[in-house]
Design an enzyme around this catalytic site. Structure first.
Site, PDB file in Angstrom:
ATOM      1  N   GLN A 100      -3.960  -1.491   9.984  1.00 59.40           N
ATOM      2  CA  GLN A 100      -4.000  -2.845   9.440  1.00 59.40           C
ATOM      3  C   GLN A 100      -4.594  -3.818  10.461  1.00 59.40           C
ATOM      4  OE1 GLN A 100      -3.115  -3.714   6.247  1.00 59.40           O
ATOM      5  NE2 GLN A 100      -3.948  -5.736   6.736  1.00 59.40           N
ATOM      6  N   ASP A 126     -10.731   3.344   5.024  1.00 57.82           N
ATOM      7  CA  ASP A 126     -11.247   1.974   4.955  1.00 57.82           C
ATOM      8  C   ASP A 126     -12.769   1.949   4.972  1.00 57.82           C
ATOM      9  OD1 ASP A 126      -9.333   0.000   4.572  1.00 57.82           O
ATOM     10  OD2 ASP A 126      -8.701   0.020   6.660  1.00 57.82           O
ATOM     11  N   LYS A 157       0.830  -1.206   0.000  1.00 60.15           N
ATOM     12  CA  LYS A 157       0.000   0.000   0.000  1.00 60.15           C
ATOM     13  C   LYS A 157       0.865   1.257   0.000  1.00 60.15           C
ATOM     14  CE  LYS A 157      -3.734  -2.489   2.244  1.00 60.15           C
ATOM     15  NZ  LYS A 157      -4.338  -2.917   3.522  1.00 60.15           N
TER      16      LYS A 157
END
Length: 300
Positions: free
Chosen positions: A99, A122, A55
């Site tokens: 994460q 997210d 990412k």
């Protein structure tokens, strides 16, 4: 009928990333600002390290600023929340990605709730979940939407054009994929059913679907004779199965070879939905950078 046409998520994601890069260059030209993405990894899980590294690499390739925070596994929840608080007020950062999974001693719900909803790229914050559940049909998605569901909806729109009136069945009711996908399909006027492990006669229900989205986490669970001839099938699953030579192979939640003979359009695994997740994360980060700079939402 002929075998299904493959939905090339890898190619679509590459195109989306290029459009994000163009948007990042335009933001720099107009405002002298780069979209900033902060990634936070707690612990040393090998798979998570690979995901976070990829990412950050993609963000840099697209002209974004990448801020990588690696914390030891014994980091306390208080320490993690303090880091998130500092990222929330940092004007250089427009997206915060923590994460998952987190170590067991940290309450994931507390952490996700602590992220500024406008930096929650997210799309997991309860405020953004509520925004998605209440968005009017056809209204712009001018807030962060979960990346994998957003990628699924983009692939379907690109493949089928208008989705109005189509019957959709979503197999899987998770808050990460199943439920948000259903909300996105409702937004574009599909008739949607969410199925799960307690659904009666699941094969017959699947056979009613013009659009079948499968995110159940069971390898090759959906068989070819469950699929309505000509249906569009989006396989979100990623499962590793052992092979005779001691290695492993990736398969989805749909029995691909069987489905290919029934479906009209089908995502492969790998190369289908997977590449869209990171591309949509970059898309969300760009949109939040535009918002912070006072620019209007612009679908790309």
């Amino acid at each position: 009928m002929a075998d299904a046409k493959l939905i090339d998520g890898k190619a679509f994601a590459a195109h989306l990333r290029e459009r994000v890069a163009q948007g990042a260059r335009a933001l720099w030209a107009a405002k002298g600002k780069k979209p900033g993405l902060a990634t936070v990894l707690v612990g040393d899980d090998a798979a998570s390290q690979v995901y976070v590294k990829s990412k950050g690499r993609v963000a840099a390739e697209l002209g974004m600023a990448s801020f990588d925070h690696r914390l030891p596994a014994d980091t306390s929840e208080t320490e993690l929340l303090a880091l998130i608080a500092s990222l929330n007020i940092d004007a250089a950062i427009h997206g915060i990605l923590v994460q998952l999974p987190l170590p067991k001693h940290i309450d994931t719900a507390h952490v996700l709730l602590a992220i500024d909803p406008n930096k929650d790229v997210d799309g997991f914050h309860p405020i953004n979940v509520g925004r998605l559940s209440s968005v009017a049909p056809g209204a712009p998605l001018d807030f962060p939407v979960p990346c994998t569901p957003l990628g699924c909806s983009m692939l379907l729109a690109d493949t089928l054009g208008s989705l109005t009136g189509k019957t959709a069945v979503v197999v899987g009711r998770s808050t990460l994929v199943g439920r948000p996908v259903a909300q996105l399909l409702l937004r574009v006027d599909c008739t949607v059913t969410i199925a799960h492990s307690r659904t009666r006669d699941l094969p017959q229900l699947c056979r009613t679907a013009d659009i079948l989205v499968v995110a159940i986490g069971k390898p090759e669970f959906v068989r070819g004779d469950w699929i309505k001839p000509g249906a569009a099938v989006i396989d979100v699953g990623i499962n590793r199965l052992p092979t005779d030579n001691g290695k492993s192979r990736l398969v989805g939640d749909v029995a691909f070879a069987e489905a290919a003979h029934a479906a009209g359009h089908l995502t492969p695994v790998p190369g289908g939905v997977g590449p869209m997740t990171v591309a949509c994360l970059m898309y969300n980060t760009l949109q939040e950078a535009r918002r912070a700079a006072g620019l209007p939402f612009a679908a790309i």
